[in-house]
Design a protein around this motif. Structure first.
Motif, short mmCIF file in Angstrom:
data_model
loop_
_atom_site.label_atom_id
_atom_site.label_comp_id
_atom_site.label_asym_id
_atom_site.label_seq_id
_atom_site.Cartn_x
_atom_site.Cartn_y
_atom_site.Cartn_z
N GLN A 59 0.82 -1.08 0.09
CA GLN A 59 0.21 -0.05 0.29
C GLN A 59 0.84 0.93 -0.10
O GLN A 59 1.92 1.14 0.43
CB GLN A 59 -0.71 0.17 1.25
CG GLN A 59 -1.49 -1.06 1.59
CD GLN A 59 -2.33 -1.25 3.10
OE1 GLN A 59 -2.70 -0.07 3.49
NE2 GLN A 59 -2.79 -2.09 3.13
N PRO A 60 -0.15 2.06 0.18
CA PRO A 60 1.32 3.32 -0.45
C PRO A 60 1.51 3.88 0.76
O PRO A 60 1.03 3.78 1.66
CB PRO A 60 -0.08 4.49 -1.09
CG PRO A 60 -0.96 4.06 -1.34
CD PRO A 60 -0.78 2.70 -1.51
N ASP A 61 2.88 4.98 1.13
CA ASP A 61 3.58 5.27 2.17
C ASP A 61 3.75 3.54 3.13
O ASP A 61 4.76 3.31 4.09
CB ASP A 61 2.56 5.61 3.43
CG ASP A 61 3.59 6.81 4.44
OD1 ASP A 61 4.22 6.94 3.80
OD2 ASP A 61 2.83 6.93 5.79
N GLU A 62 3.59 2.75 2.68
CA GLU A 62 4.66 1.01 3.06
C GLU A 62 6.25 1.34 2.56
O GLU A 62 6.09 1.14 1.62
CB GLU A 62 3.60 -0.08 2.54
CG GLU A 62 4.24 -1.42 3.29
CD GLU A 62 3.66 -2.34 2.61
OE1 GLU A 62 3.49 -3.88 2.84
OE2 GLU A 62 2.14 -2.08 2.82
N MET A 63 6.60 0.26 3.55
CA MET A 63 7.97 0.46 3.23
C MET A 63 8.31 -1.09 2.42
O MET A 63 7.50 -1.81 3.78
CB MET A 63 9.18 0.29 4.64
CG MET A 63 9.24 1.92 5.28
SD MET A 63 9.92 3.38 4.59
CE MET A 63 11.31 2.53 4.63
N VAL A 64 9.50 -1.29 1.67
CA VAL A 64 9.41 -2.60 1.10
C VAL A 64 10.90 -2.97 1.31
O VAL A 64 12.02 -1.48 0.96
CB VAL A 64 8.99 -2.51 -0.03
CG1 VAL A 64 6.84 -2.59 -0.24
CG2 VAL A 64 9.49 -1.57 -1.88
N SER A 65 10.96 -4.11 1.08
CA SER A 65 12.57 -4.62 0.88
C SER A 65 13.31 -4.32 -0.22
O SER A 65 12.36 -4.92 -1.52
CB SER A 65 13.33 -5.74 2.04
OG SER A 65 12.71 -6.60 1.58
N GLU A 66 14.26 -4.30 -1.37
CA GLU A 66 15.07 -4.81 -2.38
C GLU A 66 14.24 -6.35 -2.71
O GLU A 66 14.48 -7.23 -2.24
CB GLU A 66 16.21 -5.65 -1.99
CG GLU A 66 17.25 -4.82 -3.75
CD GLU A 66 18.29 -4.89 -3.99
OE1 GLU A 66 18.70 -5.54 -4.64
OE2 GLU A 66 19.43 -4.63 -2.86
N GLY A 67 13.45 -6.45 -3.75
CA GLY A 67 13.32 -7.85 -4.15
C GLY A 67 12.06 -8.01 -3.75
O GLY A 67 10.73 -9.10 -4.17
N ALA A 68 11.50 -6.75 -3.02
CA ALA A 68 9.51 -7.50 -2.09
C ALA A 68 8.63 -7.12 -3.26
O ALA A 68 9.00 -6.08 -4.38
CB ALA A 68 9.13 -6.80 -1.13
N PRO A 69 7.92 -8.12 -3.19
CA PRO A 69 6.31 -8.47 -5.00
C PRO A 69 6.14 -6.56 -3.94
O PRO A 69 5.57 -6.25 -3.35
CB PRO A 69 5.42 -9.28 -4.73
CG PRO A 69 6.48 -9.97 -3.29
CD PRO A 69 7.78 -9.60 -2.79
N ILE A 70 5.69 -6.10 -5.15
CA ILE A 70 4.43 -4.71 -5.14
C ILE A 70 3.66 -4.93 -5.70
O ILE A 70 2.28 -5.12 -5.61
CB ILE A 70 4.95 -3.84 -6.01
CG1 ILE A 70 6.58 -3.13 -6.16
CG2 ILE A 70 4.36 -2.92 -6.25
CD1 ILE A 70 6.94 -3.13 -4.60
N LEU A 71 3.71 -5.96 -7.07
CA LEU A 71 1.68 -6.77 -7.50
C LEU A 71 1.96 -7.68 -8.80
O LEU A 71 4.16 -8.05 -9.28
CB LEU A 71 1.26 -5.07 -8.27
CG LEU A 71 2.25 -4.60 -9.83
CD1 LEU A 71 1.64 -4.96 -10.42
CD2 LEU A 71 1.14 -2.65 -9.33
N SER A 72 0.90 -7.95 -8.98
CA SER A 72 1.54 -9.42 -10.26
C SER A 72 0.16 -9.30 -11.34
O SER A 72 -0.78 -8.65 -11.08
CB SER A 72 0.89 -10.18 -9.54
OG SER A 72 0.90 -11.66 -9.79
N ILE A 73 0.94 -9.62 -12.40
CA ILE A 73 0.37 -8.98 -13.27
C ILE A 73 0.21 -10.35 -14.59
O ILE A 73 1.04 -10.64 -14.49
CB ILE A 73 0.72 -8.06 -14.19
CG1 ILE A 73 1.27 -6.89 -13.45
CG2 ILE A 73 0.03 -7.89 -16.37
CD1 ILE A 73 1.58 -5.72 -14.43
N LYS A 74 -1.09 -10.73 -15.01
CA LYS A 74 -1.46 -12.15 -15.89
C LYS A 74 -1.27 -11.34 -17.04
O LYS A 74 -2.27 -10.89 -17.51
CB LYS A 74 -2.81 -12.32 -15.30
CG LYS A 74 -2.78 -13.68 -16.13
CD LYS A 74 -4.04 -14.69 -15.62
CE LYS A 74 -3.81 -15.91 -14.07
NZ LYS A 74 -4.22 -16.13 -13.75
#
Length: 84
Positions: A59-74
């Protein structure tokens, strides 16, 4: 035609500034889908394919680490869909 799923991941550790798509949205190849702030830089993330968003993992304002999934597309792929 084969349906394949790909994930967009964070290139660097940082904070999600924005997500411009949600589950069920159609995206085009090269379309900006999110922006991550890392090392005081805004890094746009673009879809590598045309398809449909099937998963959003942050979600916006969330901290993520390198390689963390953001979204998935089919998306539809010709690869592997023919008889061998």
């Amino acid at each position: 035609m084969l349906m394949v799923e790909t994930r967009i991941v964070a290139e660097l550790s940082g904070r999600i500034i924005s997500l411009s798509v949600g589950v069920g949205d159609k995206v085009g190849e090269g379309q900006e889908v999110a922006v991550v702030e890392a090392m005081k830089m805004e890094i746009p993330l673009a879809s590598p394919v045309s398809g449909v968003v099937v998963g959003v993992f942050c979600q916006p304002d969330e901290m993520v680490s390198e390689g963390a999934p953001i979204l998935s597309i089919k998306f539809a792929s010709e690869e592997g869909s023919h008889d061998a």
